[in-house]
Design an enzyme around this catalytic site. Structure first.
Site, mmCIF file in Angstrom:
data_model
loop_
_atom_site.group_PDB
_atom_site.id
_atom_site.type_symbol
_atom_site.label_atom_id
_atom_site.label_comp_id
_atom_site.label_asym_id
_atom_site.label_seq_id
_atom_site.Cartn_x
_atom_site.Cartn_y
_atom_site.Cartn_z
ATOM 1 N N PRO A 1 0.834 -1.213 0.000
ATOM 2 C CA PRO A 1 0.000 0.000 0.000
ATOM 3 C C PRO A 1 0.861 1.253 0.000
ATOM 4 O O PRO A 1 2.037 1.199 0.351
ATOM 5 C CB PRO A 1 -0.749 -0.109 1.329
ATOM 6 C CG PRO A 1 0.125 -0.962 2.186
ATOM 7 C CD PRO A 1 0.834 -1.918 1.286
ATOM 8 N N SER B 1 7.463 4.825 7.505
ATOM 9 C CA SER B 1 7.586 3.895 6.399
ATOM 10 C C SER B 1 6.581 2.783 6.602
ATOM 11 O O SER B 1 5.978 2.665 7.660
ATOM 12 C CB SER B 1 8.995 3.322 6.316
ATOM 13 O OG SER B 1 9.178 2.422 7.382
ATOM 14 N N LYS B 2 6.449 1.983 5.547
ATOM 15 C CA LYS B 2 5.492 0.880 5.627
ATOM 16 C C LYS B 2 5.819 -0.018 6.813
ATOM 17 O O LYS B 2 4.955 -0.622 7.410
ATOM 18 C CB LYS B 2 5.553 0.065 4.340
ATOM 19 C CG LYS B 2 4.954 0.798 3.148
ATOM 20 C CD LYS B 2 5.123 -0.016 1.888
ATOM 21 C CE LYS B 2 4.983 0.875 0.669
ATOM 22 N NZ LYS B 2 5.311 0.221 -0.567
ATOM 23 N N ARG B 3 7.096 -0.088 7.128
ATOM 24 C CA ARG B 3 7.524 -0.964 8.213
ATOM 25 C C ARG B 3 6.958 -0.540 9.569
ATOM 26 O O ARG B 3 6.780 -1.344 10.450
ATOM 27 C CB ARG B 3 9.049 -1.008 8.279
ATOM 28 C CG ARG B 3 9.600 -2.299 7.745
ATOM 29 C CD ARG B 3 11.082 -2.187 7.516
ATOM 30 N NE ARG B 3 11.357 -1.649 6.193
ATOM 31 C CZ ARG B 3 12.244 -0.709 5.947
ATOM 32 N NH1 ARG B 3 12.933 -0.187 6.928
ATOM 33 N NH2 ARG B 3 12.446 -0.277 4.729
ATOM 34 N N ASN B 4 6.671 0.766 9.686
ATOM 35 C CA ASN B 4 6.160 1.255 10.957
ATOM 36 C C ASN B 4 4.860 0.562 11.385
ATOM 37 O O ASN B 4 4.556 0.502 12.558
ATOM 38 C CB ASN B 4 5.872 2.760 10.882
ATOM 39 C CG ASN B 4 7.164 3.551 10.886
ATOM 40 O OD1 ASN B 4 7.249 4.619 10.347
ATOM 41 N ND2 ASN B 4 8.191 2.979 11.505
#
Ligand code: GLU
Length: 509
Positions: A20, A266-269
Site C-alpha cells: 500500500p 515507512s510501511k515498516r512502521n
C-alpha cells in the site's frame, strides 16, 4: 519560474506495486498533481513493476483507489490510457533492451559476467585489506567483463548463453554539478559512484534504467519524488547525458518523520503498532489477511486528509491552513517546499478533520439516524439537529456523534460510582423530590427557564445539584449543556430519569 526548455509541464507519479501507499507516497502523488494542475500540465501514472520479487498483489488497485479517494486522479497513465502506452514497466521490456543496446554501442555500458561467487571473493579480499569493494573505474578492469576481454571472447560468451548483467560505465574523476529545485546546487564526485547494474541477468531492466528511459520517452518535464531517491539523481543525470538527452528538472521532497524522533515514516512502521494510521485506505495484509485501517475507514474526510498532507512539507506562503483542492492548486509552488524533514502529528490531522466536519452536518445527521434506527429508537428530526448543533464542537469525526449523544436517547442503566456513592443520603432524596416538584410546575420547559430554576440554590449547592442532575440524565458527569439536555429530553423523560436515580439511591441507603 518555469524553465524555458519546458513550456509544457508533464509530471508523473511512479509507484512500485510493492504494497500500500503510505503517507509519504500519497504526498508525492499530491504534489505532482498540484504542480501539474497549477501549470495546466499533465499528471501521469506509471507503474514501476519491474521487480517481480517485490510485487505485492492488489497494490496497484490500492494505489488507483487512493488517488480516486483523494480526488487527485491522473490525466494519463495506467488505467487512464494515453499516447505513451504501455504505462506498466513490465510491458516495456523491449523498449529498455533497445535503449540499452544504444548505451552498449556508445561504450557507456558493458557486459559483466562476474558470478556471485567471484564477486563474493573480491568483496572479502577487499574487506580483509580494510577496503570496501565498489564495482567502479578503479576495479572494473580487474573484473570479468566485456571491457577486459577480446571481442571474440565476448561473442563466444554471449553465444554460449553465459549469464551476464549490463553495467553502466560511470565516468571517473568528475565533479558532477546537479541542481535540485528544493535542495539547490549539489556536487557529486563520480568516484563515489559504482557501475550500477542496468539490466539484470534475467534480462529485466533495473529501476534506474527503466525510470530514466520512461521519463524521457513520456516527456516528463519535472521529476518530483521522495528524498530517498536523491542519491540516485547523479546516476540518472549521467544516464541522460550518456543517451544524449536533456534531463528533466528534479525536485526531491523532504522526508516525513515521526514526532517521537524514531525516524522516518515507512510501511515498516505498521508492524511496530504505531498509534496513528499510516495508510490512506485500509490494507489487507496478503499473508495474514489482517486488516490495517486507513484514514478513510477511520473517518477522515478526503478533503481534510489532502489539506493536511499538502501542508506537510509545503508552506502556502499566506496565513491560514484550510484550503480547498482548487486553492492548493492556485497556491502551489515547489519553491515553498521545506528542505528539512517534517514531523507528522496525528493531533494536527484530527484538527484538520474537525475543521471540515463543521460543514458536514448532513452526514452527521444520516449517521445518527442510522444508529437510532438500528436500535429501533424513534426521534424528532428537529431534536437531532439541535443535538448535532450542541455537540459538533466536541467531535473530530462523524462517528463520534454517537458517544456524544447517546444519552439523549437512552436512559442511563448505571451511574458513575464516584459521584453516586457520595450522594446516597436521605437529604439528597429530599432535595431531588423538591426539584422534581419545581420541574413539574414549569409550564415552558426551556433551557432558559430551567436555568432560572437552579438560581434558588447558593453557588455551591447549585453546582452540586447540577452534577446530580447530570448523573441522573447522562449516567456520568459527561455531556453537553445540562439545561439543553433537559429541554431536549422534555419534562416527562427528565422526571423519569430523576425518579430512576432516586430509586437507585433508595436501594443503597
Ligand atoms: N518506483 C519508485 C518508487 O516506488 C519511483 C521513484 C521515482 O519517482 O523516480 O518510489
Amino acid at each position: 519560474m518555469m524553465s524555458k526548455k519546458h513550456n509544457f509541464v508533464r509530471v508523473r507519479f511512479a509507484p512500485s506495486p510493492t504494497g500500500p501507499l503510505h503517507l509519504g507516497g500519497i504526498r508525492t502523488a499530491l504534489y505532482n498533481y498540484l504542480f501539474a494542475k497549477k501549470y495546466g500540465g499533465s499528471f501521469v501514472l506509471r507503474i514501476e513493476d519491474t521487480d517481480r520479487k517485490r510485487f505485492v498483489p492488489n497494490s496497484e488497485s490500492y494505489i488507483m483507489e487512493t488517488l480516486k479517494w483523494c480526488q487527485i486522479e491522473p490525466d494519463e497513465g495506467a488505467g487512464y490510457g494515453g499516447i505513451h502506452l504501455p504505462y506498466h514497466q513490465s510491458q516495456r521490456g523491449n523498449i529498455y533492451r533497445l535503449y540499452i543496446s544504444k548505451l552498449l554501442e556508445k561504450g557507456h555500458a558493458y557486459y559483466a559476467f562476474d558470478t556471485d561467487k567471484e564477486l563474493y571473493i573480491k568483496r572479502k579480499e577487499y574487506q580483509n585489506r580494510g577496503f570496501t569493494f565498489s564495482y567502479n573505474a578503479s576495479i572494473r578492469m580487474d573484473m570479468n567483463n566485456s571491457l577486459t576481454m577480446t571481442k571474440k571472447k565476448l561473442y563466444t560468451k554471449l553465444n554460449s548463453g553465459s549469464s551476464y548483467v549490463i553495467r553502466f560505465k560511470i565516468p571517473p574523476g568528475e565533479k558532477l554539478k546537479m541542481e535540485d529545485m528544493i535542495r539547490g546546487n549539489i556536487v557529486v564526485n563520480t568516484d563515489s559512484l559504482d557501475d550500477k547494474i542496468l539490466l539484470k541477468s534475467n534480462g529485466i531492466a533495473t529501476y534506474h534504467l527503466a525510470n530514466t528511459i520512461d521519463d524521457y520517452l513520456m516527456k516528463i518535464t519535472h521529476v518530483i519524488r521522495g528524498e530517498e531517491w536523491l542519491p540516485s539523481m547523479s546516476l540518472h543525470l549521467l544516464l541522460y547525458r550518456a543517451f544524449g538527452w536533456n534531463p528533466p528538472i528534479f525536485a526531491h521532497l523532504p522526508l516525513i518523520l515521526r514526532e517521537d524522533g524514531k525516524g522516518k515514516l515507512s510501511k515498516r512502521n505498521v508492524d511496530n503498532f504505531l498509534d496513528f494510521p499510516i495508510f490512506p485506505l485500509q490494507w489487507k495484509v496478503p499473508e495474514t489477511n489482517t486488516i490495517i485501517p486507513g484514514y478513510r475507514e477511520l473517518g477522515y474526510f478526503p478533503e481534510a486528509f489532502v489539506n493536511m498532507l499538502a501542508l506537510l512539507g509545503w508552506n502556502p506562503g499566506i496565513p491560514g491552513e484550510i484550503f480547498s483542492l482548487q486553492e492548493l492548486i492556485n497556491l502551489f509552488s515547489l519553491k515553498k517546499i521545506t528542505k528539512s524533514g517534517v514531523y507528522f502529528n496525528i493531533k494536527k490531522a484530527n484538527w484538520f478533520n474537525k475543521q471540515y466536519l463543521k460543514e458536514k452536518k448532513g452526514e452527521i445527521f444520516s449517521y445518527l439516524s442510522i444508529e437510532l434506527q438500528k436500535r429501533s429508537i424513534s426521534y424528532e428530526i428537529d431534536d437531532l439537529y439541535k443535538i448535532i448543533h450542541l455537540t459538533i464542537d466536541r467531535l473530530h469525526f462523524v462517528h463520534e456523534i454517537w458517544e456524544h449523544s447517546f444519552y439523549f436517547f437512552i436512559s442511563p442503566s448505571s451511574y458513575e460510582s464516584s459521584l453516586f456513592n457520595q450522594i446516597c443520603h436521605q437529604n439528597i432524596i429530599d432535595q431531588l423530590e423538591d426539584c422534581k416538584k419545581s420541574l413539574s410546575n414549569i409550564s415552558q420547559f426551556t433551557s432558559v427557564n430551567l436555568r432560572l430554576l437552579f438560581h434558588k440554590y447558593n453557588k455551591k449547592n447549585r453546582y452540586k445539584m447540577m452534577q446530580i442532575f447530570r448523573l441522573a440524565l447522562v449516567g456520568s458527569l459527561k455531556g453537553t449543556d445540562l439545561f439543553m439536555i433537559l429541554e431536549i429530553l422534555g419534562k416527562e423523560k427528565s422526571i423519569q430519569r430523576i425518579d430512576k436515580l432516586m430509586k437507585k439511591i433508595r436501594e443503597k441507603i
